[in-house]
Design an enzyme around this catalytic site. Structure first.
Site, short mmCIF file in Angstrom:
data_model
loop_
_atom_site.label_atom_id
_atom_site.label_comp_id
_atom_site.label_asym_id
_atom_site.label_seq_id
_atom_site.Cartn_x
_atom_site.Cartn_y
_atom_site.Cartn_z
N LYS A 97 49.47 -22.74 -40.53
CA LYS A 97 49.57 -23.44 -41.12
C LYS A 97 48.18 -24.12 -41.03
CE LYS A 97 52.39 -22.06 -44.65
NZ LYS A 97 51.75 -21.33 -45.55
N TYR A 106 60.94 -18.78 -53.03
CA TYR A 106 61.72 -19.80 -53.31
C TYR A 106 60.54 -20.77 -53.98
CZ TYR A 106 64.55 -24.12 -52.12
OH TYR A 106 65.10 -25.43 -52.59
N SER A 156 52.27 -27.44 -44.93
CA SER A 156 53.42 -27.99 -44.42
C SER A 156 53.30 -28.96 -43.28
CB SER A 156 54.14 -26.95 -43.50
OG SER A 156 55.21 -27.77 -42.65
N ASP A 215 50.61 -6.36 -51.17
CA ASP A 215 50.13 -6.59 -49.71
C ASP A 215 49.07 -7.67 -50.03
OD1 ASP A 215 49.56 -8.19 -47.40
OD2 ASP A 215 51.63 -7.10 -46.39
N ASN A 245 60.41 -31.67 -46.74
CA ASN A 245 61.80 -30.12 -46.81
C ASN A 245 61.98 -29.76 -48.27
OD1 ASN A 245 61.26 -31.54 -43.27
ND2 ASN A 245 63.11 -30.22 -43.42
N ASP A 258 62.54 -29.41 -31.57
CA ASP A 258 62.58 -30.46 -33.80
C ASP A 258 62.38 -31.38 -32.81
OD1 ASP A 258 64.02 -28.70 -34.92
OD2 ASP A 258 66.07 -28.89 -34.71
N ARG A 260 64.99 -36.69 -41.38
CA ARG A 260 63.85 -35.47 -42.25
C ARG A 260 63.31 -36.09 -44.25
NH1 ARG A 260 63.60 -34.01 -38.12
NH2 ARG A 260 63.24 -32.13 -37.41
N TYR A 317 54.41 -20.34 -36.21
CA TYR A 317 54.22 -20.31 -37.86
C TYR A 317 53.19 -21.77 -37.93
CZ TYR A 317 56.15 -22.66 -42.18
OH TYR A 317 55.73 -23.45 -43.23
N ASN A 342 54.77 -8.62 -52.39
CA ASN A 342 55.39 -7.49 -51.80
C ASN A 342 56.34 -7.61 -51.52
OD1 ASN A 342 55.55 -9.76 -48.89
ND2 ASN A 342 54.24 -8.01 -48.32
N TYR A 401 54.11 -30.46 -47.48
CA TYR A 401 55.23 -29.86 -48.51
C TYR A 401 56.05 -30.31 -46.60
CZ TYR A 401 54.11 -25.99 -50.81
OH TYR A 401 53.69 -24.61 -51.93
N ASN A 410 67.30 -22.96 -41.84
CA ASN A 410 67.43 -23.65 -42.10
C ASN A 410 68.55 -24.55 -42.29
OD1 ASN A 410 64.20 -22.41 -43.74
ND2 ASN A 410 64.43 -24.46 -42.33
#
Ligand code: NAD
Ligand code: UD1
Length: 342
Positions: A155, A12, A126, A59, A181, A295, A233, A151, A33, A179, A201
């Protein structure tokens, strides 16, 4: 023309960044990959820009293949590193997969870069690394405390690895981009976010409800201490985000430099849903549901450092983000599986 290797460039954010890199005259090669993306995205990049991009499907953890690629492309000047797994919920269920993939891929890349004396790197981090820090998040805010997923931990750990690697060689110029959102799509509607299965998301879910692919949106919590009770956000248009990478590459400095890429403005879930309907005319059926584990009530960026040092700030509005998401969604209701002839 400087040649840039983009890992995860079929994904993305990667695909949008490749477009912006090509637009300013870079040559780009992609390693991906395709675990969460499609060759079609690369065809579309070529269609948008009229330029060729070499896609190498393997990969990043395969250090031998990566080494050969650098041997065949001795003119690689910099790497933009997006490749990794990013599903927060999946990372809670499969933490070892996330630690192995995200960290190994980065180690493999850093080793091969060092061997081939490629000293410029931009890494996708992130805002999740700020965890429980007070808002707005600045680059100097404490990071690494209260991170709510494996996750997010990957990072944070990779940020430490990248920093140590940068410091070990005075030629290294590395940038870490945190980043907020990312949503939206390229204005052509040719590339956009194409989540596998049920979207985790918010924006992809909203778009799929509007298109009739999903019945209704569950808004996770309406009893937060925020103006309308729903989470807040900092949404950023993916094209603005992509341009942030071009700016970061142009302003690399010795060592590691970290930047927030966000707008500095908070938008609630309900505000985003209403903005989507106002902009597109599409109804988004929703219900309020329980809070989602992990959250945070509200977070947004202090974007000043990127403005001062990179000369970069967001330009697009929530309205633009909704319009471009809907343009992508309505032209590609099932993502890249549709419109193969485009
Ligand atoms: P994405 O899944 O669309 O793109 C990641 C790409 O990397 C995919 O094309 C995937 O096939 C590829 N990939 C994954 N593991 C690989 C491996 N081991 N070797 C080679 N290729 C591999 O995700 P995205 O939204 O474009 O995110 C890009 C980066 O930005 C990721 O590192 C993500 O963690 C980070 N990020 C994303 C967001 C977000 O909201 N999308 C927010 C903060 C940070
Ligand atoms: C999540 C990740 C973060 C990651 C980011 C981008 C968590 C805790 N954080 O951020 O690490 O960097 O994605 O990939 O998962 N929402 C709904 N209904 C939905 C989906 C979302 O109400 O169906 C709400 C969420 O509760 C949240 C907001 O929408 O308040 C945004 O959610 P999402 O798009 O998943 O992003 P984050 O949770 O901010």
């Amino acid at each position: 023309m400087p040649k840039i290797l983009v890992s995860g460039g079929a994904g993305y954010i990667g695909s949008h960044t490749v477009v912006e890199l090509l637009n300013v005259g870079h040559e780009v090669i992609i390693v991906d990959n395709l675990i969460n993306s499609s060759r079609e995205a690369v065809h579309r990049i070529q269609q948008i820009t009229g330029k060729q991009v070499a896609l190498h499907v393997f990969d990043l953890q395969d250090t031998h293949k990566l080494d050969s690629l650098f041997e065949q492309n001795t003119d690689i000047e910099a790497v933009v590193h997006f490749a990794g797994l990013k599903a927060v919920g999946e990372s809670v269920k499969k933490p070892l997969l996330y630690y192995r993939t995200n960290i190994d891929a980065t180690l493999s890349l850093l080793e091969v870069m060092e061997k081939h004396e490629v000293h410029k790197l931009v890494f996708s981090s992130s805002a999740t690394v700020y965890g429980s820090a007070p808002i707005p998040y600045s680059e100097s805010s404490p990071a690494g405390q209260g991170i709510t997923s494996p996750y997010g931990q990957t990072k944070y750990f990779i940020e430490q690895i990248v920093t140590d690697a940068a410091n070990a060689n005075p030629d290294n110029q590395f940038s870490i981009l945190r980043y907020f959102n990312p949503i939206g799509a390229h204005e052509s509607g040719l590339i956009g976010e194409d989540p596998l299965g049920i979207p985790n998301n918010l924006m992809p879910f909203v778009a799929q409800v509007a298109s009739g692919r999903r019945e209704k949106l569950s808004i996770f919590g309406n009893d937060y201490q925020t103006p309308d009770g729903t989470c807040v956000r900092d949404y950023i248009h993916v094209v603005d985000l992509a341009k942030g990478h071009v700016a970061a590459l142009e302003h690399l400095q010795t060592g590691t430099n970290t930047f927030n890429l966000g707008s500095g403005k908070g938008t609630s879930v309900l505000e985003l849903v209403n903005a989507f309907t106002d902009t597109t005319g599409q109804e988004v059926v929703y219900e309020f549901a329980d809070r989602r584990d992990g959250d945070l009530p509200a977070f947004y960026a202090n974007p000043r450092k990127a403005a001062d040092e990179l000369g970069w700030k967001t330009e697009k509005t929530i309205h633009d983000m909704c319009r471009d998401t809907w343009n992508w969604q309505s032209k590609n209701p099932n993502g890249y599986t549709d419109n193969k002839e485009i």
